[in-house]
Design a protein around this motif. Structure first.
Motif: not given
Length: 397
Positions: A236-237, A269-271, A308-313, A321-322
């Protein structure tokens, strides 16, 4: 000569008995409407004079009063010592805590900060020592903490800690409950009240219905069984817009991430982002410290955050991805759409949330949100508990 009786709902006329008790209903209307209504409601009794002064100090500064030719307040003099002194925020807080019930105090403090911008309430050490912690004041602290010196910041931290503690106590059971399994159609031999099958119980015992007494005798109760969710290798991003209007969502995102942290099979993850991206995942277990690091305000580059979130997948088909934002994009909307479309096409679930808080009242750019929905994102607004249910449903597939 007889004295005229006091008629409820009628203001006493001049000369009527001075010892006649004021009408409570009229006094409330007088407090709401202000001094201009006094010729219709009659004067306030001594018990409400202090309440009226406290309300006038705050609401008397409303610019609409000047447009209507009425006296503006907010600078009501207070007698003391050798001369008058202006009422300070400290004096006012002391007064309202003495004169009003808790729910009214919270409303007055909220209006002082959010409606009239009286920032002394969260930047003055003397005020911070007296103020009652609340979500409104937490939002105000997050918006102004960059202006605070170290002493004030230490006092403000008390508000952050208190409100986060309240939110954790409320949200943690609600969020964890979403992951405890769903009821199955299969019957269970374990008699638990939460799993009681009302329909099957009534159906199975209809033969024992007693028409004369209009009662159904239950010979045997029926219960649902529960399936255990197997949540393995999911991500969960949470991408959280930290612009000023999203303060409530930032707070609830931090607390929600803390509640989800450590659940079996779920990697959270929390960004946070504005025009820059800050990965706060290392602070998720301490939402107080996390919120003290957040800087509200500034521009917004949603596309950069989503990239950036896509790079964490790690595993696209097991990733949610929320994106929590008002969708007012200061970056490149076409780049944002391309990235969201690529995430959806590779099998990731993309949520676009215009609000994540207790009220879930969104304020957002509907045009861009509609384009993201057309690209395959789910767009809406959620409470933290509903987000947890959504994640649990995906994980249980």
């Amino acid at each position: 000569m007889t004295t005229p009786e006091h008629v409820p709902g009628r203001a006493p006329t001049p000369g009527e008995g001075a010892d006649t008790a004021p009408d409570a209903g009229l006094e409330r209307w007088r407090l709401v409407l202000g001094s201009a209504a006094e010729r219709h409601t009659g004067p306030l009794g001594p018990g409400n004079a202090g309440r009226d002064a406290a309300l006038d100090w705050l609401y008397g500064r409303d610019p609409d009063l000047a447009r209507r030719g009425m006296r503006r307040s907010g600078t009501t003099p207070r007698k003391g010592g050798d001369g008058p002194s202006a009422v300070t925020a400290v004096d006012w807080l002391d007064d309202i805590h003495r004169l009003f019930p808790k729910e009214t105090i919270e409303r007055l403090e909220r209006d002082a900060v959010e409606r009239y911008g009286i920032q002394e309430i969260v930047t003055d050490p003397a005020v911070l020592e007296r103020v009652e912690p609340s979500p409104t004041l937490l939002r105000a602290v997050l918006r102004t903490k960059h202006l605070m010196n170290p002493q004030v910041l230490r006092l403000a931290r008390r508000i952050v800690e208190s409100v986060v503690k309240q939110l954790l106590a409320k949200l943690r059971p609600e969020i964890r409950r979403a992951f405890h399994g769903t009821r199955s159609r299969r019957p269970s031999r374990v008699p638990l009240a939460r799993d009681f099958d009302f329909r099957q119980t009534v159906r199975a015992n209809l033969a024992h219905y007693q028409p004369g007494e209009r009662r159904l005798l239950i010979e045997r109760a029926h219960f649902h069984s529960r399936t255990q969710r197997h949540v393995t290798q999911w991500q969960l991003i949470l991408l959280v817009d930290q612009s000023g209007s999203m303060a409530g969502s930032v707070i609830h995102s931090a607390v929600t991430a803390a509640c989800l942290w450590g659940l079996p099979g779920l990697k959270t993850h929390l960004v946070a982002f504005d025009t820059q991206v800050v990965d706060l995942t290392s602070d998720v277990t301490d939402p107080v410290e996390l919120l003290m690091r957040v800087q509200l305000g500034g521009g917004t580059d949603i596309a950069r955050a989503v990239e950036y979130g896509a790079g964490l997948v790690e595993n696209p088909r097991r990733t949610i991805v929320a994106l929590i934002t008002d969708f007012y994009e200061g970056g490149d909307p076409y780049r944002l759409l391309r990235t969201v479309r690529a995430l959806v096409e590779q099998g990731s679930t993309v949520l676009g949330l215009a609000a994540l808080d207790e009220d879930a009242n969104p304020e957002y750019d509907r045009e861009l949100a509609g384009r993201l929905a057309a690209a395959g994102a789910h767009i809406g607004a959620m409470t933290p508990g509903r987000l947890a249910e959504f994640v649990a449903e995906r994980l249980g597939r």
